[in-house]
Scaffold this motif. Structure first.
Motif, PDB file in Angstrom:
ATOM      1  N   LEU A 138       0.854  -1.185   0.000  1.00  0.00           N
ATOM      2  CA  LEU A 138       0.000   0.000   0.000  1.00  0.00           C
ATOM      3  C   LEU A 138       0.889   1.234   0.000  1.00  0.00           C
ATOM      4  CD1 LEU A 138      -2.726   1.412   0.147  1.00  0.00           C
ATOM      5  CD2 LEU A 138      -2.656   1.130   2.647  1.00  0.00           C
ATOM      6  N   TRP A 139       0.754   2.039  -1.062  1.00  0.00           N
ATOM      7  CA  TRP A 139       1.542   3.253  -1.210  1.00  0.00           C
ATOM      8  C   TRP A 139       0.740   4.474  -0.768  1.00  0.00           C
ATOM      9  CZ3 TRP A 139       6.587   3.522  -2.650  1.00  0.00           C
ATOM     10  CH2 TRP A 139       7.147   2.370  -3.233  1.00  0.00           C
ATOM     11  N   PHE A 140       1.442   5.417  -0.190  1.00  0.00           N
ATOM     12  CA  PHE A 140       0.875   6.732   0.107  1.00  0.00           C
ATOM     13  C   PHE A 140       1.717   7.784  -0.608  1.00  0.00           C
ATOM     14  CE2 PHE A 140      -0.408   4.182   3.784  1.00  0.00           C
ATOM     15  CZ  PHE A 140      -1.760   4.466   3.847  1.00  0.00           C
ATOM     16  N   ASN A 141       1.082   8.553  -1.487  1.00  0.00           N
ATOM     17  CA  ASN A 141       1.766   9.703  -2.065  1.00  0.00           C
ATOM     18  C   ASN A 141       1.525  10.865  -1.121  1.00  0.00           C
ATOM     19  OD1 ASN A 141       2.260  12.185  -3.614  1.00  0.00           O
ATOM     20  ND2 ASN A 141       2.646  10.775  -5.306  1.00  0.00           N
ATOM     21  N   GLY A 180       4.506   1.834   1.531  1.00  0.00           N
ATOM     22  CA  GLY A 180       5.465   2.662   0.819  1.00  0.00           C
ATOM     23  C   GLY A 180       5.050   4.123   0.856  1.00  0.00           C
ATOM     24  N   PHE A 181       6.019   4.998   0.994  1.00  0.00           N
ATOM     25  CA  PHE A 181       5.776   6.444   0.940  1.00  0.00           C
ATOM     26  C   PHE A 181       6.561   7.027  -0.231  1.00  0.00           C
ATOM     27  CE2 PHE A 181       4.945   5.501   5.418  1.00  0.00           C
ATOM     28  CZ  PHE A 181       3.748   6.169   5.621  1.00  0.00           C
ATOM     29  N   THR A 182       5.865   7.794  -1.052  1.00  0.00           N
ATOM     30  CA  THR A 182       6.492   8.427  -2.195  1.00  0.00           C
ATOM     31  C   THR A 182       5.940   9.837  -2.329  1.00  0.00           C
ATOM     32  OG1 THR A 182       6.974   8.185  -4.567  1.00  0.00           O
ATOM     33  CG2 THR A 182       4.779   7.492  -3.826  1.00  0.00           C
ATOM     34  N   GLY A 183       6.417  10.576  -3.323  1.00  0.00           N
ATOM     35  CA  GLY A 183       5.960  11.944  -3.510  1.00  0.00           C
ATOM     36  C   GLY A 183       6.006  12.302  -4.979  1.00  0.00           C
ATOM     37  N   GLY A 184       6.426  13.528  -5.262  1.00  0.00           N
ATOM     38  CA  GLY A 184       7.102  14.510  -4.444  1.00  0.00           C
ATOM     39  C   GLY A 184       8.233  13.960  -3.600  1.00  0.00           C
ATOM     40  N   ALA A 228      -1.587  -5.834  -9.597  1.00  0.00           N
ATOM     41  CA  ALA A 228      -2.118  -7.092  -9.059  1.00  0.00           C
ATOM     42  C   ALA A 228      -1.923  -7.185  -7.555  1.00  0.00           C
ATOM     43  CB  ALA A 228      -1.450  -8.284  -9.733  1.00  0.00           C
ATOM     44  N   SER A 229      -1.024  -6.354  -7.016  1.00  0.00           N
ATOM     45  CA  SER A 229      -0.720  -6.493  -5.588  1.00  0.00           C
ATOM     46  C   SER A 229      -0.542  -5.175  -4.856  1.00  0.00           C
ATOM     47  CB  SER A 229       0.555  -7.329  -5.410  1.00  0.00           C
ATOM     48  OG  SER A 229       1.655  -6.708  -6.062  1.00  0.00           O
ATOM     49  N   SER A 230      -0.787  -4.040  -5.516  1.00  0.00           N
ATOM     50  CA  SER A 230      -0.577  -2.755  -4.845  1.00  0.00           C
ATOM     51  C   SER A 230      -1.623  -1.734  -5.256  1.00  0.00           C
ATOM     52  CB  SER A 230       0.827  -2.210  -5.142  1.00  0.00           C
ATOM     53  OG  SER A 230       0.949  -1.835  -6.490  1.00  0.00           O
ATOM     54  N   ARG A 231      -1.775  -0.726  -4.402  1.00  0.00           N
ATOM     55  CA  ARG A 231      -2.609   0.437  -4.667  1.00  0.00           C
ATOM     56  C   ARG A 231      -1.898   1.656  -4.074  1.00  0.00           C
ATOM     57  NH1 ARG A 231      -4.621  -2.593  -7.739  1.00  0.00           N
ATOM     58  NH2 ARG A 231      -6.812  -3.208  -7.958  1.00  0.00           N
ATOM     59  N   MET A 232      -2.308   2.868  -4.508  1.00  0.00           N
ATOM     60  CA  MET A 232      -1.717   4.095  -3.968  1.00  0.00           C
ATOM     61  C   MET A 232      -2.812   5.066  -3.545  1.00  0.00           C
ATOM     62  SD  MET A 232       1.163   6.733  -5.469  1.00  0.00           S
ATOM     63  CE  MET A 232       0.176   7.556  -6.736  1.00  0.00           C
ATOM     64  N   VAL A 233      -2.635   5.648  -2.372  1.00  0.00           N
ATOM     65  CA  VAL A 233      -3.562   6.641  -1.837  1.00  0.00           C
ATOM     66  C   VAL A 233      -3.003   8.036  -2.124  1.00  0.00           C
ATOM     67  CG1 VAL A 233      -4.659   7.553   0.252  1.00  0.00           C
ATOM     68  CG2 VAL A 233      -4.338   5.072  -0.018  1.00  0.00           C
ATOM     69  N   CYS A 268      -2.122   2.479  -9.249  1.00  0.00           N
ATOM     70  CA  CYS A 268      -0.683   2.276  -9.067  1.00  0.00           C
ATOM     71  C   CYS A 268       0.004   3.614  -8.855  1.00  0.00           C
ATOM     72  CB  CYS A 268      -0.083   1.533 -10.265  1.00  0.00           C
ATOM     73  SG  CYS A 268       0.230   2.563 -11.708  1.00  0.00           S
ATOM     74  N   THR A 269       1.303   3.559  -8.685  1.00  0.00           N
ATOM     75  CA  THR A 269       2.086   4.762  -8.385  1.00  0.00           C
ATOM     76  C   THR A 269       2.346   5.625  -9.609  1.00  0.00           C
ATOM     77  OG1 THR A 269       4.162   3.555  -8.715  1.00  0.00           O
ATOM     78  CG2 THR A 269       3.262   3.597  -6.480  1.00  0.00           C
ATOM     79  N   LEU A 270       2.173   5.075 -10.812  1.00  0.00           N
ATOM     80  CA  LEU A 270       2.617   5.764 -12.021  1.00  0.00           C
ATOM     81  C   LEU A 270       1.574   6.653 -12.663  1.00  0.00           C
ATOM     82  CD1 LEU A 270       4.467   2.800 -13.762  1.00  0.00           C
ATOM     83  CD2 LEU A 270       5.445   4.581 -12.299  1.00  0.00           C
ATOM     84  N   LEU A 271       0.306   6.447 -12.313  1.00  0.00           N
ATOM     85  CA  LEU A 271      -0.782   7.100 -13.046  1.00  0.00           C
ATOM     86  C   LEU A 271      -1.579   7.997 -12.124  1.00  0.00           C
ATOM     87  CD1 LEU A 271      -1.706   3.943 -15.113  1.00  0.00           C
ATOM     88  CD2 LEU A 271      -0.510   5.987 -15.936  1.00  0.00           C
TER      89      LEU A 271
END
Length: 313
Positions: A34-37, A86-90, A252-257, A271-274
């Motif tokens: 699970l990603w958080f932007n 996972g934490f991403t940004g920015g 298939a195994s991840s999402r991003m908030v 996903c993280t790319l879109l």
């Protein structure tokens, strides 16, 4: 804010390709990452940032620690098999609540990955980061963006002085026992991967940073996402042709908030790319976002199916 230039006639219909074939879709087999932007603001303006982060781009607003906690509560309440946060940004450490978010995920026992340029925003939190890493040994990984082992090529992307600053921060992390991974770019002058990894190995050894440059997880070399390049659409038949399983693709195994600027609350993306394409916004909750994802974007082909890349471990 567009993600890519669409080739004529392609990637228009989520069900059918331009040739009328059934488009591939990927079901969520299990939510494991699970990603958080944390927001698109960044201290740098990089030449080829896929999400166009900069000191002025706040298209994705700062997430709050309370909002992150709400999704972690949903994971625990619903018994979702999430293994990694996972934490991403920015730049995640631009968000003033980043230390609180980290503290929450680590206290709940999640393996936690932070993507950072390891510059001043991160180093403002030295004491808190040391304390969290000491309190939760083995759970925290800091993945540092180091585009190339050659300072000139790295700074071609990230600006003058960025290489030395990042190297100093990496030495600080290594000296204090943090698990450090790297993210590089694979597209500089078509340099063979083996040569690029050898160059990183020399650099890391010289600076006393214990990262195995031969490990594709410890040093991820991401393929270039050229928005002008024409790529084929992925059909249902492609899985057999490519001898590839849909389960190997990120969605298939991840999402991003994310939290869009001006939105009433966060939303969950495929996903993280879109981050900017509305068709990949799946709902406000993780349960709503569990539906299949049609591969209706050039990045799906370029980066995930044909490029073979993934943002997690």
């Amino acid at each position: 804010m567009p993600d890519a230039v669409l080739p004529p006639g392609k990637f228009r219909d989520p069900v059918r390709t331009a040739k009328g074939e059934r488009r591939a879709a990927v079901a969520l087999s299990a939510l494991r990452t699970l990603w958080f932007n944390t927001g698109t603001l960044c201290n740098l303006t990089c030449a080829h940032c896929y999400i166009e982060s900069s000191p002025r781009n706040d298209a994705l607003a700062y997430l709050s620690a309370r909002e992150v906690a709400g999704y972690l509560d949903e994971v625990e309440r619903e018994g979702m098999p999430v293994q990694e946060i996972g934490f991403t940004g920015g730049e995640p450490f631009m968000n003033p609540e980043m230390p609180e978010m980290l503290a929450d995920t680590l206290a709940r026992g999640f393996r936690t990955l932070v993507l950072t340029n390891a510059m001043r925003p991160m180093m403002r939190h030295q004491e808190r980061l040391e304390a969290l890493n000491a309190a939760h040994p083995g759970l925290l990984t800091i993945r540092v963006s180091l585009d190339h082992h050659d300072p000139a090529l790295h700074e071609q992307e990230r600006g003058p002085g960025s290489f030395a600053t990042t190297m100093q921060s990496m030495q600080w992390l290594a000296a204090r026992g943090f698990r450090v991974h790297l993210a590089g770019r694979a597209a500089f002058g078509h340099e063979p991967e083996a040569a690029m990894r050898a160059g990183f190995a020399r650099l890391l050894t010289e600076h006393g940073i214990p990262v195995d440059a031969g490990d594709p997880v410890a040093l991820m070399l991401f393929p270039e996402m050229d928005p002008e390049a024409d790529v084929p659409e992925i059909t249902e038949a492609c899985w057999g042709i490519l001898n590839k399983s849909p389960d190997s693709v990120m969605c298939a195994s991840s999402r991003m908030v994310v939290r869009r600027k001006g939105a009433a609350g966060p939303s969950v993306l495929a996903c993280t790319l879109l981050a900017y394409d509305a068709q990949f916004e799946l709902g406000a909750t993780l349960a709503e976002a569990s539906r299949p994802v049609p591969l209706n974007h050039p990045h799906c082909a370029r980066f995930c199916v044909l490029g073979g890349a993934a943002c997690s471990r």
